[in-house]
Design an enzyme around this catalytic site. Structure first.
Site, PDB file in Angstrom:
ATOM      1  N   HIS A  71      27.161  40.961  49.495  1.00  0.00           N
ATOM      2  CA  HIS A  71      26.385  39.769  49.158  1.00  0.00           C
ATOM      3  C   HIS A  71      25.867  39.148  50.458  1.00  0.00           C
ATOM      4  CE1 HIS A  71      28.184  39.211  44.974  1.00  0.00           C
ATOM      5  NE2 HIS A  71      29.089  40.015  45.531  1.00  0.00           N
TER       6      HIS A  71
ATOM      7  N   CYS B   8      23.596  51.945  40.344  1.00  0.00           N
ATOM      8  CA  CYS B   8      22.865  53.210  40.449  1.00  0.00           C
ATOM      9  C   CYS B   8      21.603  53.150  39.588  1.00  0.00           C
ATOM     10  CB  CYS B   8      23.752  54.384  40.038  1.00  0.00           C
ATOM     11  SG  CYS B   8      24.951  54.868  41.301  1.00  0.00           S
TER      12      CYS B   8
ATOM     13  N   ASP C 260      20.302  38.692  43.491  1.00  0.00           N
ATOM     14  CA  ASP C 260      21.391  38.576  42.521  1.00  0.00           C
ATOM     15  C   ASP C 260      20.868  37.840  41.276  1.00  0.00           C
ATOM     16  OD1 ASP C 260      24.779  38.630  42.796  1.00  0.00           O
ATOM     17  OD2 ASP C 260      23.899  37.422  41.182  1.00  0.00           O
TER      18      ASP C 260
ATOM     19  N   HIS D  68      30.377  49.503  42.351  1.00  0.00           N
ATOM     20  CA  HIS D  68      29.521  50.213  43.304  1.00  0.00           C
ATOM     21  C   HIS D  68      29.488  49.299  44.520  1.00  0.00           C
ATOM     22  CE1 HIS D  68      25.591  52.636  44.101  1.00  0.00           C
ATOM     23  NE2 HIS D  68      25.827  51.883  45.186  1.00  0.00           N
TER      24      HIS D  68
ATOM     25  N   CYS E 239      26.528  53.696  36.039  1.00  0.00           N
ATOM     26  CA  CYS E 239      26.745  52.597  36.989  1.00  0.00           C
ATOM     27  C   CYS E 239      25.506  51.708  37.017  1.00  0.00           C
ATOM     28  CB  CYS E 239      27.030  53.183  38.362  1.00  0.00           C
ATOM     29  SG  CYS E 239      26.979  51.963  39.683  1.00  0.00           S
TER      30      CYS E 239
ATOM     31  N   GLY F 103      37.620  39.613  42.814  1.00  0.00           N
ATOM     32  CA  GLY F 103      36.521  39.265  41.921  1.00  0.00           C
ATOM     33  C   GLY F 103      35.448  40.327  41.806  1.00  0.00           C
TER      34      GLY F 103
ATOM     35  N   ASN G 191      33.375  41.509  47.785  1.00  0.00           N
ATOM     36  CA  ASN G 191      34.509  41.343  46.871  1.00  0.00           C
ATOM     37  C   ASN G 191      35.071  42.742  46.617  1.00  0.00           C
ATOM     38  OD1 ASN G 191      34.127  38.516  46.594  1.00  0.00           O
ATOM     39  ND2 ASN G 191      32.469  38.885  45.143  1.00  0.00           N
TER      40      ASN G 191
ATOM     41  N   HIS H 177      29.005  46.829  47.282  1.00  0.00           N
ATOM     42  CA  HIS H 177      27.845  45.994  47.566  1.00  0.00           C
ATOM     43  C   HIS H 177      28.248  44.841  48.454  1.00  0.00           C
ATOM     44  CE1 HIS H 177      29.772  44.569  43.850  1.00  0.00           C
ATOM     45  NE2 HIS H 177      29.401  43.352  44.216  1.00  0.00           N
TER      46      HIS H 177
END
Ligand code: 5GP
Ligand code: ZN
Length: 114
Positions: A100, A6, A29, A96, A3, A91, A85, A98
């Site tokens: 934003h 990870c 990002d 994993h 991942c 999208g 998302n 997350h």
């Protein structure tokens, strides 16, 4: 392979760290969609909201408490947007969970482009 997020948490894949505690890691990002675009991940891997249950739901409070701290640390006083998302149609491309955080303009514009 494994991942990507990870690997970012473990330091195997480089990232620009914004915040870390024992449960959560946050980093810039790689393809920012706003002047401030940070991803917040839990150190426990689940693929997305669909894998939440009564035993692991503290993942979400850990993430959102970290977001609160990051907002203060980064002086996001005018406000910020948080986006998850969840699933292919939304999208999601990294499997994993997350969140934003987007900020840095006076107005981020409409929530969705029609
Ligand atoms: P998703 O579409 O799954 O919600 O968002 C995945 C995000 O991960 C995207 O905004 C993308 O730019 C970001 N991303 C993909 N690969 C990397 C990477 O290697 N490093 C960082 N920092 N961000 C990445
Ligand atoms: Zn992971």
């Amino acid at each position: 392979m494994g991942c990507l997020f990870c690997n970012i948490i473990s330091g195997k894949t480089p990232s620009t760290k914004v915040f870390e505690n024992d449960k959560v890691y946050a980093f810039k990002d790689i393809n920012p969609q706003a002047p401030f675009h940070v991803l917040v991940v839990h150190k426990d891997h689940i693929k997305n909201i669909d894998e939440l249950n009564e035993k692991n739901s503290c993942i979400m409070s850990d993430i959102f408490l970290a977001i609160h701290t990051i907002a203060q640390q980064e002086k996001l006083d005018k406000g910020y947007r948080v986006i998850i998302n969840n699933g292919t149609a939304a999208g999601q491309v990294i499997w994993h969970l997350h969140v934003h955080i987007l900020a840095g303009k006076d107005d981020l514009g409409p929530m969705l482009v029609q």
